[in-house]
Design an enzyme around this catalytic site. Sequence first.
Site, PDB file in Angstrom:
ATOM      1  CG  ASP A 191      -0.294  -0.284   2.465  1.00  0.00           C
ATOM      2  OD1 ASP A 191       0.717   0.387   2.730  1.00  0.00           O
ATOM      3  OD2 ASP A 191      -0.728  -1.180   3.208  1.00  0.00           O
ATOM      4  CE  LYS A 243      -9.218   6.630   1.145  1.00  0.00           C
ATOM      5  NZ  LYS A 243      -8.795   7.292   2.344  1.00  0.00           N
ATOM      6  CG  MET A 288      -2.600   5.801  12.675  1.00  0.00           C
ATOM      7  SD  MET A 288      -3.432   4.215  12.713  1.00  0.00           S
ATOM      8  CE  MET A 288      -2.753   3.480  14.183  1.00  0.00           C
TER       9      MET A 288
HETATM   10  N1  SAH Z   1       3.397   0.079  11.187  1.00  0.00           N
HETATM   11  C1  SAH Z   1       3.624   1.481  11.040  1.00  0.00           C
HETATM   12  C2  SAH Z   1       2.519   2.319  11.612  1.00  0.00           C
HETATM   13  C3  SAH Z   1       1.209   2.155  10.914  1.00  0.00           C
HETATM   14  S1  SAH Z   1      -0.003   3.221  11.519  1.00  0.00           S
HETATM   15  C4  SAH Z   1       4.979   1.840  11.661  1.00  0.00           C
HETATM   16  O1  SAH Z   1       5.565   1.030  12.375  1.00  0.00           O
HETATM   17  O2  SAH Z   1       5.456   2.933  11.406  1.00  0.00           O
HETATM   18  C5  SAH Z   1       0.139   4.561  10.382  1.00  0.00           C
HETATM   19  C6  SAH Z   1       0.671   5.779  11.097  1.00  0.00           C
HETATM   20  O3  SAH Z   1       2.072   5.717  11.182  1.00  0.00           O
HETATM   21  C7  SAH Z   1       0.409   7.091  10.394  1.00  0.00           C
HETATM   22  O4  SAH Z   1      -0.873   7.577  10.662  1.00  0.00           O
HETATM   23  C8  SAH Z   1       1.465   7.975  11.013  1.00  0.00           C
HETATM   24  O5  SAH Z   1       1.100   8.383  12.300  1.00  0.00           O
HETATM   25  C9  SAH Z   1       2.608   7.019  11.149  1.00  0.00           C
HETATM   26  N2  SAH Z   1       3.548   7.096  10.020  1.00  0.00           N
HETATM   27  C10 SAH Z   1       3.926   6.097   9.216  1.00  0.00           C
HETATM   28  N3  SAH Z   1       4.863   6.523   8.332  1.00  0.00           N
HETATM   29  C11 SAH Z   1       5.046   7.819   8.607  1.00  0.00           C
HETATM   30  C12 SAH Z   1       5.894   8.822   8.060  1.00  0.00           C
HETATM   31  N4  SAH Z   1       6.725   8.572   7.045  1.00  0.00           N
HETATM   32  N5  SAH Z   1       5.850  10.062   8.593  1.00  0.00           N
HETATM   33  C13 SAH Z   1       5.039  10.339   9.616  1.00  0.00           C
HETATM   34  N6  SAH Z   1       4.216   9.445  10.147  1.00  0.00           N
HETATM   35  C14 SAH Z   1       4.230   8.189   9.675  1.00  0.00           C
END
Ligand code: SAH
Length: 516
Positions: free
Chosen positions: A36, A58, A173
């Site tokens: 995704d 999406k 999030m």
């Molecule tokens: N498994 C992922 C998190 C998934 S939840 C991890 O470990 O990073 C998705 C959330 O992760 C987003 O809403 C945001 O809060 C954060 N996120 C993921 N990549 C990001 C990025 N490059 N910059 C800022 N926030 C990020």
Amino acid sequence: MNKGKVYLVGAGPGDPKLITVRGLEALKRADAVVYDRLAGPQLLNHVRSDAERIYVGKLPDRHTMKQEEINRLLVKLALQGKDVVRLKGGDPTVFGRVGEEAGLLRENGVEYEIIPGITSAIAVPAYAGIPVTHRELASSFSVITGHESPDKLDHSIYWDKVTNATGTLVFLMGVAKLDYISEQLIKYGRSADTPVALVQWGTRAEQRAVTGTLGTIVGIVAEAGLKPPAVIVVGEVVRQRETLAWVERKPLFGRRVLVTRARAQASELVERIDELGGEPYEFPVIETRLPTSAGEIARIESAFAQAEIYDWVMLTSVNGVDYFYRWLDRCGVDIRKFARAKFAAVGPKTAAALAARGVRADLLPESFRAEGLLDSLEGLIAPGQTALLPRGDLARETLSAELRAKGVRTVEIDVYETSMCVPSDPWLPEMLAGGEIHVVTFTSSSTVVNLIRALKELGMEDPIRALNGVDIACIGPVTARTAEEHGLTVTIMPDEYTIDGLVEALVAGRRQAKGE
Ligand code: SAH
């Protein structure tokens, strides 16, 4: 049929180099990749060209695929005997729903591996100069979901406990609920002066960070217009950013640079952009290959069969050198059969490629365009001599025509062919139109022509208009002329017509834009 295996792989936070070695290996081997948008699209460059790529995020005409559908998809692919990589942003176990995916795989007797990734919870603050722990400021941290989607309620968050449980609090999030989160934290005992940072699109060209306090952050974020995805960091460690911010200081920070040259030749440009803090985006519109026409092959073979006759071998590009040697091997000719010949190499890179194979060029023309070769040949080459010109099928005729005019017998062989390719990257048109590409680099006329054609093939109606919305960088005047003939406005041109020159011009263009 044997069942395939599923690898639940953490892709890291966005910078495609922040994947683990194990994750990358799985990706390179996979028969199918399910991904995704949080997983950096450039990671797909590592996927085998014959592997199936399935996007479950999406799309304009479709919602994100439901988690249950993704779970079933993984099972289905594995039951078809495919080794599958499910690429997930950050770490798969941090709000990554890996439990559900692995659970269904297990129920269906499908083998799986969970390959951890670098979570955005730690990496995104780090790229903003914020360490989540610090000897003096915070000895613990929590990672908390902010439940971005408003339909979910946070029954699972015990604010009374979470608020003071650890020195640093990291929310994922959480952007849409920033006001609620700040309110709760103040309500349960954090001072309104507690430092807060919000970092959007960390580790990518779009990275932007703002800081404030629990009392002020909502207004600051609204004013700056920051949007998800973002990481929220709460605690004293946030102040470290004032001194430790680092990525923003790199000269090409914030620039996503499209690299259109053939993948095999792109690595140098890609590495330099990356080192300087830019984000290279590879979209190779040309590829080189051995010639296919039987007539050309016969000409090359006969040219190599009489290696002794040449007074000069003139190489005009690194590609030319690579393919010259490939033919040497294919024809079973020993390089010493060229003992009589002097070697000319246009440009330092060509000379270096030759030197790496144990041949020091006798002549290194000063100018990097083929025309410069002629000036330096004056007095060195005599009428009646014979020159071999191994080159690509798109080479300009200038050099051979002028050599002939001087009475030199030239043997031109097209040791490689250049053909157009359209990378299977449905994102690019949208990214270009949406301002997500900041510079487009052209390193030859064919990259110009082919990019325009490739964008049309990907469904873009007016590629020229979209391209003129971004900086256009050309390696030299010939390429720039082609770009202008196609209606493009060239904004970046180097003084020296090499990759190094081009990179310097990118940096200079960036400084100018920043008013430095
Ligand atoms: N498994 C992922 C998190 C998934 S939840 C991890 O470990 O990073 C998705 C959330 O992760 C987003 O809403 C945001 O809060 C954060 N996120 C993921 N990549 C990001 C990025 N490059 N910059 C800022 N926030 C990020």
